[in-house]
Design a protein around this motif. Structure first.
Motif, PDB file in Angstrom:
ATOM      1  N   PHE A   1      22.010  44.573 124.238  1.00  0.00           N
ATOM      2  CA  PHE A   1      21.457  45.780 125.105  1.00  0.00           C
ATOM      3  C   PHE A   1      20.006  46.087 125.161  1.00  0.00           C
ATOM      4  CE2 PHE A   1      20.207  50.737 124.667  1.00  0.00           C
ATOM      5  CZ  PHE A   1      21.093  51.480 124.988  1.00  0.00           C
TER       6      PHE A   1
ATOM      7  N   SER B   1      22.471  41.991 120.905  1.00  0.00           N
ATOM      8  CA  SER B   1      23.433  42.245 121.450  1.00  0.00           C
ATOM      9  C   SER B   1      24.016  41.841 122.508  1.00  0.00           C
ATOM     10  CB  SER B   1      24.705  43.044 120.871  1.00  0.00           C
ATOM     11  OG  SER B   1      25.454  43.190 119.475  1.00  0.00           O
TER      12      SER B   1
ATOM     13  N   LEU C   1      29.921  47.681 127.778  1.00  0.00           N
ATOM     14  CA  LEU C   1      28.228  47.217 127.850  1.00  0.00           C
ATOM     15  C   LEU C   1      29.089  44.916 127.149  1.00  0.00           C
ATOM     16  CD1 LEU C   1      25.313  49.078 127.041  1.00  0.00           C
ATOM     17  CD2 LEU C   1      26.169  48.224 129.328  1.00  0.00           C
ATOM     18  N   GLY C   2      30.776  45.755 126.760  1.00  0.00           N
ATOM     19  CA  GLY C   2      30.450  44.329 125.416  1.00  0.00           C
ATOM     20  C   GLY C   2      31.741  44.369 125.713  1.00  0.00           C
TER      21      GLY C   2
ATOM     22  N   LEU D   1      28.541  48.928 122.405  1.00  0.00           N
ATOM     23  CA  LEU D   1      28.307  48.803 123.106  1.00  0.00           C
ATOM     24  C   LEU D   1      29.577  47.771 124.300  1.00  0.00           C
ATOM     25  CD1 LEU D   1      25.438  45.775 122.657  1.00  0.00           C
ATOM     26  CD2 LEU D   1      25.367  48.254 123.626  1.00  0.00           C
TER      27      LEU D   1
ATOM     28  N   ILE E   1      20.218  54.920 124.141  1.00  0.00           N
ATOM     29  CA  ILE E   1      21.137  55.359 122.220  1.00  0.00           C
ATOM     30  C   ILE E   1      20.563  55.409 121.152  1.00  0.00           C
ATOM     31  CG2 ILE E   1      22.367  54.065 120.631  1.00  0.00           C
ATOM     32  CD1 ILE E   1      23.397  51.362 122.715  1.00  0.00           C
TER      33      ILE E   1
ATOM     34  N   ALA F   1      27.095  48.311 116.488  1.00  0.00           N
ATOM     35  CA  ALA F   1      26.944  47.320 117.308  1.00  0.00           C
ATOM     36  C   ALA F   1      27.355  46.891 118.537  1.00  0.00           C
ATOM     37  CB  ALA F   1      25.599  46.780 117.496  1.00  0.00           C
TER      38      ALA F   1
ATOM     39  N   LEU G   1      22.194  46.113 117.912  1.00  0.00           N
ATOM     40  CA  LEU G   1      22.085  46.728 120.072  1.00  0.00           C
ATOM     41  C   LEU G   1      20.993  46.080 120.792  1.00  0.00           C
ATOM     42  CD1 LEU G   1      21.559  50.160 119.123  1.00  0.00           C
ATOM     43  CD2 LEU G   1      23.798  49.203 119.974  1.00  0.00           C
TER      44      LEU G   1
END
Lengths: 396, 62
Positions: A26, A24, A313-314, A308, A5, A304, A21
Motif C-alpha cells: 500500500f 503488502s 489494491l490486492g 487492500l 487508510i 491488511a 499495509l
C-alpha cells in the motif's frame, strides 16, 4: 488518486497494521489516531519488569521500521464518532477525517470497580502513566490490596512482593488464574505465591472501600475488613468501541468480524487486536475476542490483506485465518507459557510432563484431542508441544 | 543482513525460534543462540521473529 487508510488506535495493533499495509504494497496515505500521547509501546512489561524499575516510554517503545516512517500519527486525541456509510470519523478535538479504508484497533481499557468509597489510592495497570503512578506507591512495607486474580493481578502481586510490599489478593474465584489454567494448576500457582508471602482471600469480592479522601482499606463481601495503603484493580477489560455506536454494528463484545477480520458486512473496514471478535477455525465457528499478546500481530497481518483486497489494491487470502493463541506470564522466577486454547479443554486437563509444584507441562483436551498447553519452566519442551498443537487439521 | 539480540533484555522465550528456526535456536541450557549474519533470503522470517519477541530484544541492522 492517493487513497487514505485510517487506523483507529495507536497501540501495538495499529502499528502492526501500518507495517503490514506497507509490506503488502500500500503506497497511499496512512493516518493513525491514538488517545494516548505516546507512540506505540509494549504493555506487558508494565506489570512486570518495568513496574519493578523506573517506568519510561523509552524502555517499552516499539521500534519503528523505516517502512512506516511516513505514517501520520495523531496522538493524544480520542475518536469521538464514526460514520461508516460516509467513510469519515470525527475526533474529540472536532477535526473530521475522511478515509477509503478503516482499521479498528482501539483495543481495551481496564474495567473499574463500581464499589463505593474514595477513589484516590486505587490503581489500574494499562498505560505507562498508570504503571508510573503505581510504582511510586509500591515499596517495602506498603500494604497492597490486589483485586482480581487473573494474570495482571498475579503479576502485580508478584512484582509488589519483589519490591517488599505486603500483598493480599482478593478475588471471587476459588483459585488464581482459574480460567486460563484450570483448578489444579491455579491452586499450584497459589501455593507458589503463598510460599513467597502473598496472602489470598478468595471466593470473596469487595463490598466497599473506606478511608478519608484516600483509600485506607476495603470491606469484603464476607464482612472482613482489610487495611490497605494501595489498591490495584485488575478485574478485566472493556472494549473501546463507543465511537462506533450508531453504525448498526454488533458491538456487544468488541467488534464482530468475519474470519478475514472484516467487520461484519462492511467492505473496507477491518478490526485487529483484542477488540476484534472473530471465529478461529482451528477450534470452532464461534467468534471470540482474544486478549493475548500474539493476536495484534497475527490479526494485523491478515486484516491488511483483507482491507487492500476490499479496496481493489490486492488479492484476498484464500486460506482460513487460524492463529495459535500464545501468551506468557512472568511471576517471580516462574515463566508461564500458554499455547492454543486451554479454556476450550477445561474439562479434560492432564499433567503431561513434570509435576504441578515444579516445572510442569499441562495439557487441555477437547474430545480427547490436545487443544491447549500451559508450561511452567521446561523451555526445552515448548517446541515439541507447540508443534503438536499446530499439527491438528484446520477446517477450511 | 545483520541481526542483534540484546542479551540483557532477552528472557529466552523462544518465540523467535518458531518464526525463523534457521536463525534462532534455544540450546540445551534453555538459552537463546542465533546466527548474527543470516542470509538475506531470511529477512521476512527474521522480521517476523523481531515482531513476536515479547521483550522486543531483536534488532535488524541492515
Amino acid at each position: 488518486m492517493s487513497r487514505r487508510i485510517l487506523i483507529a488506535g495507536a497501540s501495538m495493533g495499529g502499528l502492526r497494521a501500518a507495517e503490514r499495509l506497507r509490506a503488502s504494497g500500500f503506497m497511499g496515505e496512512i493516518v493513525a489516531v491514538g488517545d494516548e500521547i505516546h507512540m506505540p509501546y509494549n504493555r506487558p512489561p508494565l506489570s512486570k519488569e518495568a513496574l519493578a524499575s523506573e517506568v519510561t516510554h523509552e524502555a517499552v517503545a516499539f521500534r519503528l521500521r523505516p517502512a512506516v516512517a511516513d505514517v501520520t500519527w495523531r496522538l493524544g486525541v480520542p475518536i469521538a464518532s464514526a460514520d461508516l456509510a460516509a467513510g469519515a470519523v470525527r475526533l474529540a478535538d472536532g477535526a473530521e477525517l475522511a478515509y477509503d479504508g478503516l482499521v479498528v484497533a482501539t483495543g481495551m481499557r481496564p474495567r473499574r470497580l463500581p464499589t463505593p468509597g474514595p477513589a484516590r489510592g486505587r490503581h489500574v495497570v494499562r498505560t505507562i502513566e498508570d504503571a508510573r503512578t503505581l510504582r511510586g506507591e509500591l515499596g517495602p512495607g506498603a500494604r497492597v490490596l490486589v483485586i482480581g486474580a487473573g494474570f495482571i493481578g498475579c503479576e502485580v502481586a508478584a512484582t509488589a512482593r519483589i519490591l517488599g510490599a505486603d500483598v493480599t489478593v482478593v478475588a471471587p474465584e476459588a483459585v488464581p488464574m482459574r480460567r486460563p489454567l484450570g483448578d489444579d494448576l491455579g491452586a499450584a500457582l497459589q501455593r507458589r505465591h503463598e510460599a513467597r508471602g502473598v496472602r489470598f482471600l478468595l471466593g470473596r469480592t469487595v463490598a466497599a472501600f473506606f478511608g478519608e479522601g484516600r483509600v485506607a482499606g476495603a470491606e469484603l463481601s464476607d464482612g472482613t475488613r482489610l487495611d490497605a495503603d494501595v489498591v490495584v484493580e485488575a478485574v478485566g477489560s472493556a472494549s473501546n468501541t463507543e465511537w462506533l455506536d450508531g453504525n448498526g454494528l454488533d458491538l456487544s463484545d468488541g467488534v464482530l468480524c468475519d474470519n478475514a477480520l472484516r467487520v461484519e458486512g462492511r467492505s473496507g473496514v477491518v478490526a485487529v487486536g483484542d477488540v476484534a471478535r472473530f471465529p478461529n477455525p482451528r477450534y470452532d465457528d464461534v467468534a471470540r475476542r482474544v486478549e493475548h499478546w500474539s493476536i495484534p500481530t497475527d490479526t494485523a497481518k491478515r486484516a491488511a490483506v483483507t482491507l487492500l483486497a476490499d479496496l481493489g489494491l490486492g488479492a484476498p487470502e484464500p486460506a482460513p485465518f487460524a492463529p495459535l493463541p500464545t501468551f506468557w506470564s512472568d511471576q517471580y522466577d516462574l515463566r508461564i507459557q500458554s499455547f492454543g486454547a486451554p479454556a476450550l479443554g477445561a474439562d479434560d486437563i492432564r499433567v503431561l510432563d513434570g509435576d504441578l509444584d515444579g516445572e510442569v507441562v499441562v495439557g487441555y483436551h477437547d474430545g480427547g484431542a490436545l487443544v491447549g498447553v500451559v508450561l511452567i519452566g521446561l523451555p526445552s519442551a515448548v517446541a515439541r508441544y507447540r508443534a503438536e498443537l499446530m499439527r491438528a487439521p484446520v477446517a477450511a | 543482513m545483520k541481526v542483534v539480540v540484546d542479551m540483557d533484555v532477552c528472557k529466552d522465550h523462544g518465540q523467535c525460534v518458531f518464526s525463523a528456526p534457521e536463525v534462532f535456536q534455544i540450546n540445551e541450557n534453555g538459552r537463546l543462540v542465533y546466527v548474527a549474519e543470516p542470509d538475506e533470503s531470511l529477512r521476512d522470517a527474521v522480521e517476523e521473529a523481531a515482531d513476536v519477541c515479547p521483550l522486543q530484544a531483536i534488532t535488524i541492522e541492515d
